[in-house]
Design a protein around this motif. Structure first.
Motif: not given
Lengths: 483, 131
Positions: A204, A410-416, A418, A443, A447
């Motif tokens: 992480g 954080r300001s952006m999701s992990r999904t985004k 990636k 990966a 993230e």
């Protein structure tokens, strides 16, 4: 729904949702943020989660969110909530799963020029010595009985085993050991997860980073902390690993029943809580303290191995290869502290979830050399960007129960992230900037891309201007090792 | 079916099933997909029996079993045979093997806004994971 109209402006960077906003709020909800940060807090669930925090029984003054706040679960990350003892509640979800996730700063006596030519070898050595990555166990073999000792003694266990120096413990929050740990309150599962992971970094956002002190902004505090421009320093960011996660999971589940027993109504099941002095509250606090001690010990063992790497790679070139502890702080924890509330000194349970303690000058626990300036506040930035050393203030006592930010946020999701960033491209970019990277997963690297985080300089600027903490020194990364 | 949805700090998965059995199996598959891993050989089979006060707690307990298996036994389960399921109890046969190609760890399953909802087509829920 908590939108912009719910927030009133108290002063520059201080926004508040009044208690009258929702019937279940027991105190107001305060966000310390720039106008832009306020917009971000409303666009995801940060503001909603902050308001939800204000519903916990026994809450005093206000629920607060630091400038690096972002959406979490239950509490927002960057959330601070204090409840009045003995009957105010303690909430496992208000501490989070990685109990005593925290940061340690070590300083060398070396200039960047002395270390720079050896950075590749140094990061390879750190990567080899410090176990990291998904599902990776550690090098230590400890018994269940030793684990119980570690859970009570924290960094003191590491000292006994030769992984620490006395001054490391003096320069650790709570001396690296929180009193009140009850190993018997951990499930066998929590212990099973903990035994093989002592001295491991995990994955992480955890890292070991070698930095250079780029700029000093407070001569007095930086001198007290032993920091100077051009100096090589090291940050270690990790927590209580699987053991802490299991403690949190066990008690969030158990407390689902406790809220029914105590007639507590909550807007989110992750906020479950119990009166601090109830059997459930006491059991969780004992287990949480044990997990916190595990984390102090974990960072201490990693410190030992980072020191070994410095010796292995640099001792042939200099006799000054050693690393000295500046400070170690928790940023996921609940602590019993005495604060002034409405002119009265009261005992509180202060939950800090993604927030650090930031006590000002005169705090007795601090080592003598720091006492006149205040507690070091460590603010790691996102990978490849600056980090900050700040110092606690008296003002933070009034604003946030002596708390400050814990990072960039954080300001952006992990999904985004990636989808936006390729790990291999990011690796090239960081190496192009002269940063030596050792990463277990491309990966995972993607993230944690800097673009997924707020600008740490902006966060620190707001923290400084409000007075939650004061700028001391800015660090620039030279090398990073991630799991 | 499951789909990954946006969460600023962690992972979230929206899961749908025509019945509770499908919902539980899809939730497990969704969590596996987040880790990127698959089971290797030799395969291993085990039975699991769980009880919980409500369906949401049962769902968390079910997924936590898989988190624990992955972290402590280093094992990924990819075949889920539900032998019995009520909102408060579950019996299942799990088949998996040593975890291969895992590049993300799911560290915990949260209760954040967790609610299993009945829809016209079955059941739906959103689960947030700590990573």
């Amino acid at each position: 729904m908590v939108d912009r109209s719910a927030f009133g402006k108290i002063s520059e960077y201080v926004w508040e949702v009044p208690r009258s906003f929702r019937d279940d709020m027991r105190v107001p909800a305060r966000l310390y943020a720039s106008s832009e940060m306020l917009g971000a807090a409303i666009s995801d669930k940060t503001a909603q989660q902050l308001v939800n925090m204000a519903t916990l029984p026994g809450a005093v003054r206000w629920a607060a969110a630091m400038p690096d706040a972002h959406q979490g679960y239950g509490f927002c990350i960057g959330g601070v909530l204090a409840t009045r003892l003995p009957d105010g509640v303690i909430s496992p979800g208000g501490v989070g799963y990685d109990i005593n996730c925290g940061v340690r700063l070590l300083r060398s006596e070396l200039e960047q020029e002395a270390v720079g030519p050896h950075m590749q070898e140094l990061m390879t050595s750190i990567d080899r010595k410090c176990p990291s990555g998904v599902g990776k166990g550690g090098k230590l073999r400890i018994t269940g009985k030793e684990l119980d000792q570690l859970l009570v003694e924290g960094a003191g266990w590491a000292l006994k085993k030769g992984y620490a120096r006395p001054e490391d413990l003096e320069r650790t929050e709570s001396g690296g050991r929180i009193a009140g740990a009850l190993p018997s309150k951990l499930s066998p599962r929590a212990k099973n997860r903990g035994v093989p992971q002592v001295g491991t970094l995990g994955a992480g956002n955890h890292f070991v980073e070698v930095d250079v002190v780029e700029e000093v902004l407070d001569e007095e505090a930086s001198s007290a902390f032993g920091l100077w421009p051009g100096q090589v320093v090291v940050q270690i960011h990790t927590g209580s690993r699987g053991l802490g996660h299991q403690v949190a999971s066990d008690y969030v589940k158990r407390f689902q029943g406790a809220v029914r027993k105590y007639g507590i109504r909550l807007p989110d099941r992750e906020l479950v809580c119990a009166p601090f002095d109830s059997p459930e509250g006491k059991d969780y606090f004992g287990a949480m303290c044990a997990a916190a001690n595990y984390a102090f010990s974990n960072r201490q063992v990693l410190t030992h191995w980072v020191r070994q790497s410095f010796q292995e790679i640099l001792s042939a070139h200099t006799s000054d290869w050693d690393l000295h502890q500046v400070y170690d702080i928790a940023h996921n924890i609940a602590k019993v502290e005495t604060h002034s509330v409405d002119g009265e000194e009261v005992k509180l349970c202060v939950h800090r979830k993604g927030a650090t303690r930031a006590f000002g000058p005169g705090f007795g626990e601090l080592p003598a050399e720091y006492r006149s300036v205040g507690q070091p506040v460590l603010v790691p930035g996102s990978m490849g960007t600056a980090s900050w050393v700040m110092v606690g203030t008296e003002r933070s006592m009034e604003l946030s129960f002596g708390s400050s930010c814990h990072g960039a946020g954080r300001s952006m999701s992990r999904t985004k992230a990636k989808k936006t960033v390729w790990g291999s491209d990011l690796l090239k970019q960081l190496e192009g900037e002269g940063i030596v990277v050792r990463a277990g997963s491309m990966a995972g690297l993607a993230e944690e891309a800097p673009v997924a985080y707020k600008d740490v300089d902006m966060v620190v600027e707001v923290v400084h201007n409000i007075g939650l903490a004061r700028k001391v020194a800015r660090l620039r990364p030279l090398g990073v090792m991630k799991g | 079916m499951f789909e990954e949805i946006e969460h600023t700090a962690d992972y979230a998965v929206r899961v749908r099933g025509t019945d509770l059995r499908e919902l539980f199996v899809e939730a497990a598959r969704g969590m596996n997909a987040l880790t990127g891993g698959r089971p290797g050989q030799p395969s291993r089979c085990r039975e699991l029996v769980l009880e919980a006060p409500d369906a949401e707690t049962l769902l968390v307990s079910w997924l936590e079993e898989l988190v624990f298996l992955m972290e402590v036994e280093g094992e990924i389960v990819d075949q889920f045979e539900i032998l019995g399921l009520t909102p408060t109890s579950l019996k299942a046969r799990l088949t998996g093997g040593p975890a291969v190609d895992v590049d993300k760890a799911v560290k915990a399953v949260t209760f954040h806004e967790l609610a299993i909802r009945e829809t016209g087509d079955g059941y739906e829920t959103t689960i947030v994971f700590d990573v």
